[in-house]
Scaffold this motif. Structure first.
Motif, PDB file in Angstrom:
ATOM      1  N   ILE A   1       0.862  -1.177   0.000  1.00  0.00           N
ATOM      2  CA  ILE A   1       0.000   0.000   0.000  1.00  0.00           C
ATOM      3  C   ILE A   1       0.905   1.235   0.000  1.00  0.00           C
ATOM      4  CG2 ILE A   1      -1.830   1.269   1.181  1.00  0.00           C
ATOM      5  CD1 ILE A   1      -2.713  -1.352   2.450  1.00  0.00           C
ATOM      6  N   LYS A   2       0.893   1.967  -1.112  1.00  0.00           N
ATOM      7  CA  LYS A   2       1.765   3.127  -1.266  1.00  0.00           C
ATOM      8  C   LYS A   2       1.152   4.398  -0.679  1.00  0.00           C
ATOM      9  CE  LYS A   2       4.013   1.514  -5.532  1.00  0.00           C
ATOM     10  NZ  LYS A   2       4.323   1.875  -6.945  1.00  0.00           N
ATOM     11  N   LYS A   3      -0.157   4.498  -0.760  1.00  0.00           N
ATOM     12  CA  LYS A   3      -0.833   5.730  -0.314  1.00  0.00           C
ATOM     13  C   LYS A   3      -2.037   5.354   0.553  1.00  0.00           C
ATOM     14  CE  LYS A   3       0.363   8.119  -4.643  1.00  0.00           C
ATOM     15  NZ  LYS A   3      -0.207   8.813  -5.843  1.00  0.00           N
ATOM     16  N   ILE A   4      -1.765   4.931   1.778  1.00  0.00           N
ATOM     17  CA  ILE A   4      -2.860   4.474   2.639  1.00  0.00           C
ATOM     18  C   ILE A   4      -3.814   5.610   2.992  1.00  0.00           C
ATOM     19  CG2 ILE A   4      -1.669   4.844   4.852  1.00  0.00           C
ATOM     20  CD1 ILE A   4      -2.955   2.129   5.739  1.00  0.00           C
ATOM     21  N   GLU A   5      -3.306   6.845   2.993  1.00  0.00           N
ATOM     22  CA  GLU A   5      -4.174   7.977   3.326  1.00  0.00           C
ATOM     23  C   GLU A   5      -5.271   8.167   2.282  1.00  0.00           C
ATOM     24  OE1 GLU A   5      -4.224   9.525   6.136  1.00  0.00           O
ATOM     25  OE2 GLU A   5      -2.547   8.307   6.826  1.00  0.00           O
ATOM     26  N   GLU A   6      -5.003   7.771   1.033  1.00  0.00           N
ATOM     27  CA  GLU A   6      -6.040   7.863   0.007  1.00  0.00           C
ATOM     28  C   GLU A   6      -7.191   6.914   0.315  1.00  0.00           C
ATOM     29  OE1 GLU A   6      -6.257   9.956  -2.683  1.00  0.00           O
ATOM     30  OE2 GLU A   6      -4.562  10.935  -1.696  1.00  0.00           O
ATOM     31  N   LEU A   7      -6.867   5.731   0.860  1.00  0.00           N
ATOM     32  CA  LEU A   7      -7.906   4.773   1.246  1.00  0.00           C
ATOM     33  C   LEU A   7      -8.673   5.282   2.456  1.00  0.00           C
ATOM     34  CD1 LEU A   7      -5.852   1.442   0.984  1.00  0.00           C
ATOM     35  CD2 LEU A   7      -7.229   2.547  -0.795  1.00  0.00           C
ATOM     36  N   LYS A   8      -7.941   5.823   3.426  1.00  0.00           N
ATOM     37  CA  LYS A   8      -8.570   6.305   4.662  1.00  0.00           C
ATOM     38  C   LYS A   8      -9.476   7.509   4.396  1.00  0.00           C
ATOM     39  CE  LYS A   8      -5.109   4.714   7.988  1.00  0.00           C
ATOM     40  NZ  LYS A   8      -4.203   5.112   9.083  1.00  0.00           N
ATOM     41  N   LYS A   9      -9.075   8.354   3.471  1.00  0.00           N
ATOM     42  CA  LYS A   9      -9.865   9.538   3.153  1.00  0.00           C
ATOM     43  C   LYS A   9     -11.246   9.149   2.640  1.00  0.00           C
ATOM     44  CE  LYS A   9      -7.584  12.574   0.896  1.00  0.00           C
ATOM     45  NZ  LYS A   9      -6.910  13.293  -0.237  1.00  0.00           N
ATOM     46  N   HIS A  10     -11.297   8.097   1.853  1.00  0.00           N
ATOM     47  CA  HIS A  10     -12.559   7.621   1.286  1.00  0.00           C
ATOM     48  C   HIS A  10     -13.524   7.156   2.382  1.00  0.00           C
ATOM     49  CE1 HIS A  10     -15.077   5.843  -1.924  1.00  0.00           C
ATOM     50  NE2 HIS A  10     -15.290   4.862  -1.063  1.00  0.00           N
ATOM     51  N   LEU A  11     -12.963   6.609   3.477  1.00  0.00           N
ATOM     52  CA  LEU A  11     -13.777   6.006   4.542  1.00  0.00           C
ATOM     53  C   LEU A  11     -13.928   6.892   5.774  1.00  0.00           C
ATOM     54  CD1 LEU A  11     -12.212   2.437   4.369  1.00  0.00           C
ATOM     55  CD2 LEU A  11     -14.488   3.077   3.578  1.00  0.00           C
ATOM     56  N   HIS A  12     -13.360   8.114   5.720  1.00  0.00           N
ATOM     57  CA  HIS A  12     -13.415   9.011   6.887  1.00  0.00           C
ATOM     58  C   HIS A  12     -12.866   8.309   8.132  1.00  0.00           C
ATOM     59  CE1 HIS A  12     -15.841  11.689   4.411  1.00  0.00           C
ATOM     60  NE2 HIS A  12     -16.638  10.669   4.137  1.00  0.00           N
ATOM     61  N   CYS A  13     -11.659   7.765   8.007  1.00  0.00           N
ATOM     62  CA  CYS A  13     -11.090   6.897   9.050  1.00  0.00           C
ATOM     63  C   CYS A  13     -10.774   7.614  10.351  1.00  0.00           C
ATOM     64  CB  CYS A  13      -9.824   6.220   8.539  1.00  0.00           C
ATOM     65  SG  CYS A  13     -10.164   4.783   7.508  1.00  0.00           S
ATOM     66  N   GLU A  14     -10.787   8.945  10.358  1.00  0.00           N
ATOM     67  CA  GLU A  14     -10.499   9.646  11.606  1.00  0.00           C
ATOM     68  C   GLU A  14     -11.549   9.363  12.677  1.00  0.00           C
ATOM     69  OE1 GLU A  14     -13.144  12.238   9.110  1.00  0.00           O
ATOM     70  OE2 GLU A  14     -11.305  11.094   8.769  1.00  0.00           O
ATOM     71  N   LYS A  15     -12.696   8.819  12.270  1.00  0.00           N
ATOM     72  CA  LYS A  15     -13.769   8.519  13.214  1.00  0.00           C
ATOM     73  C   LYS A  15     -13.639   7.136  13.840  1.00  0.00           C
ATOM     74  CE  LYS A  15     -17.052  11.325  10.542  1.00  0.00           C
ATOM     75  NZ  LYS A  15     -18.342  11.304   9.794  1.00  0.00           N
ATOM     76  N   CYS A  16     -12.693   6.346  13.367  1.00  0.00           N
ATOM     77  CA  CYS A  16     -12.619   4.938  13.761  1.00  0.00           C
ATOM     78  C   CYS A  16     -11.390   4.684  14.626  1.00  0.00           C
ATOM     79  CB  CYS A  16     -12.574   4.061  12.512  1.00  0.00           C
ATOM     80  SG  CYS A  16     -12.582   2.296  12.850  1.00  0.00           S
ATOM     81  N   PRO A  17     -11.551   4.243  15.879  1.00  0.00           N
ATOM     82  CA  PRO A  17     -10.389   3.940  16.721  1.00  0.00           C
ATOM     83  C   PRO A  17      -9.600   2.743  16.202  1.00  0.00           C
ATOM     84  CG  PRO A  17     -12.421   3.234  17.804  1.00  0.00           C
ATOM     85  CD  PRO A  17     -12.824   4.012  16.585  1.00  0.00           C
ATOM     86  N   LEU A  18      -8.283   2.773  16.396  1.00  0.00           N
ATOM     87  CA  LEU A  18      -7.407   1.743  15.866  1.00  0.00           C
ATOM     88  C   LEU A  18      -7.782   0.350  16.351  1.00  0.00           C
ATOM     89  CD1 LEU A  18      -4.834   0.838  14.352  1.00  0.00           C
ATOM     90  CD2 LEU A  18      -3.547   1.345  16.439  1.00  0.00           C
ATOM     91  N   GLU A  19      -8.164   0.235  17.625  1.00  0.00           N
ATOM     92  CA  GLU A  19      -8.385  -1.094  18.194  1.00  0.00           C
ATOM     93  C   GLU A  19      -9.526  -1.855  17.536  1.00  0.00           C
ATOM     94  OE1 GLU A  19     -10.205   1.900  21.199  1.00  0.00           O
ATOM     95  OE2 GLU A  19      -8.410   1.731  19.925  1.00  0.00           O
ATOM     96  N   ILE A  20     -10.416  -1.180  16.819  1.00  0.00           N
ATOM     97  CA  ILE A  20     -11.478  -1.921  16.122  1.00  0.00           C
ATOM     98  C   ILE A  20     -11.220  -1.960  14.613  1.00  0.00           C
ATOM     99  CG2 ILE A  20     -13.177  -1.309  17.873  1.00  0.00           C
ATOM    100  CD1 ILE A  20     -14.478   0.525  15.720  1.00  0.00           C
ATOM    101  N   CYS A  21     -10.136  -1.311  14.159  1.00  0.00           N
ATOM    102  CA  CYS A  21      -9.836  -1.282  12.735  1.00  0.00           C
ATOM    103  C   CYS A  21      -8.748  -2.292  12.410  1.00  0.00           C
ATOM    104  CB  CYS A  21      -9.409   0.122  12.306  1.00  0.00           C
ATOM    105  SG  CYS A  21      -9.349   0.306  10.488  1.00  0.00           S
ATOM    106  N   THR A  22      -9.002  -3.555  12.739  1.00  0.00           N
ATOM    107  CA  THR A  22      -8.069  -4.640  12.489  1.00  0.00           C
ATOM    108  C   THR A  22      -8.837  -5.829  11.892  1.00  0.00           C
ATOM    109  OG1 THR A  22      -8.360  -5.719  14.636  1.00  0.00           O
ATOM    110  CG2 THR A  22      -6.737  -3.945  14.519  1.00  0.00           C
ATOM    111  N   ILE A  23      -8.104  -6.845  11.504  1.00  0.00           N
ATOM    112  CA  ILE A  23      -8.725  -8.058  10.987  1.00  0.00           C
ATOM    113  C   ILE A  23      -9.243  -8.929  12.118  1.00  0.00           C
ATOM    114  CG2 ILE A  23      -8.212 -10.238   9.793  1.00  0.00           C
ATOM    115  CD1 ILE A  23      -8.755  -7.839   7.987  1.00  0.00           C
ATOM    116  N   SER A  24      -8.638  -8.805  13.302  1.00  0.00           N
ATOM    117  CA  SER A  24      -9.069  -9.653  14.419  1.00  0.00           C
ATOM    118  C   SER A  24     -10.410  -9.188  14.965  1.00  0.00           C
ATOM    119  CB  SER A  24      -8.034  -9.663  15.533  1.00  0.00           C
ATOM    120  OG  SER A  24      -7.892  -8.389  16.103  1.00  0.00           O
TER     121      SER A  24
END
Length: 240
Positions: A217-240
């Motif tokens: 993933i070269k530009k992960i911020e481009e993916l996060k921008k699409h999903l408004h990732c600033e609203k999502c805490p890291l601990e629930i943004c995993t595969i587990s």
């Protein structure tokens, strides 16, 4: 040494949240077992009598869609719990649990574990927090799919894998786990061909690449921008 950019230990999995004393207390109530790759711990719709602590290996949790396609929700690994939803209720399993690689597990009888909770409030609280986090994580996955469609769900899965398995790479973030397009498709309920098309679109835009079978993933911020990732805490943004 390869540096894990988004360390799985950025948050503590269930077992690590317990004190050493409570870890020992919990283990006294379980039985260590081994399970080969492909072993089903329980099936969706079954009554579950046991829950499992993973000491080594991985366990995949999935559901069947209306058209009998596999929909993968989580990949659990070391120090995670599998099957906690069966505690304190008579509900049948909402997911199927399959061992992905040879695993060492601690198996707990649900009734015995519930008895332990009445004696040890700290262990009971840790399980309550676990259940809440897993519920929130599952809801977030479905939310990405419902709000942003297949494309958003695809971006979400790439971000979650980066948070769980991402390591530093000269081109960006490498997901340190080989994934086929079909495996990714199973996470978002779509076809291999659709994932292939979306990957090609991201490659053309310089957002992702594939090197020696590993996703970069070269530009992960481009993916996060699409999903408004600033609203999502890291601990629930995993595969587990």
């Amino acid at each position: 040494m390869t540096k894990r950019l988004f360390n799985y230990k950025n948050y503590d999995p269930f077992f690590k949240q317990l004190s050493k004393e409570n870890q020992s207390q919990l283990l006294l109530h379980g039985e260590e077992i081994t399970a080969p790759a492909g072993k089903m711990l329980f099936y969706e719709g079954e009554n579950v009598k046991y829950i499992y602590l993973i000491k080594h290996g991985q366990v995949r949790l999935s559901k069947k869609t209306m058209d009998e396609k596999k929909f993968v929700l989580h990949i659990k690994r070391e120090d995670d719990i599998v099957g906690e939803f069966s505690l304190f209720n008579d509900m049948k399993a909402s997911m199927t649990a399959e061992v992905l690689s040879g695993a060492t597990l601690i198996r707990f009888n649900c009734e015995i574990l519930e008895g332990l909770f009445s004696q040890n409030g700290e262990i009971a609280t840790a399980f309550i927090k676990l259940f809440a986090r897993n519920t929130q994580s599952t809801q977030a996955k479905f939310s990405d799919l419902l709000l942003y469609g297949k494309t958003g769900a695809f971006y979400s899965i790439l971000i979650r894998f980066a948070h769980s398995y991402g390591i530093e790479h000269s081109e960006g973030i490498m997901i340190d786990m080989k994934l086929t397009n079909q495996e990714i498709a199973n996470f978002i309920g779509t076809s291999r061909e659709t994932v292939n098309r979306m990957f090609n679109d991201l490659k053309k835009d310089g957002v992702t690449d594939l090197i020696d079978g590993y996703i970069i993933i070269k530009k992960i911020e481009e993916l996060k921008k699409h999903l408004h990732c600033e609203k999502c805490p890291l601990e629930i943004c995993t595969i587990s």
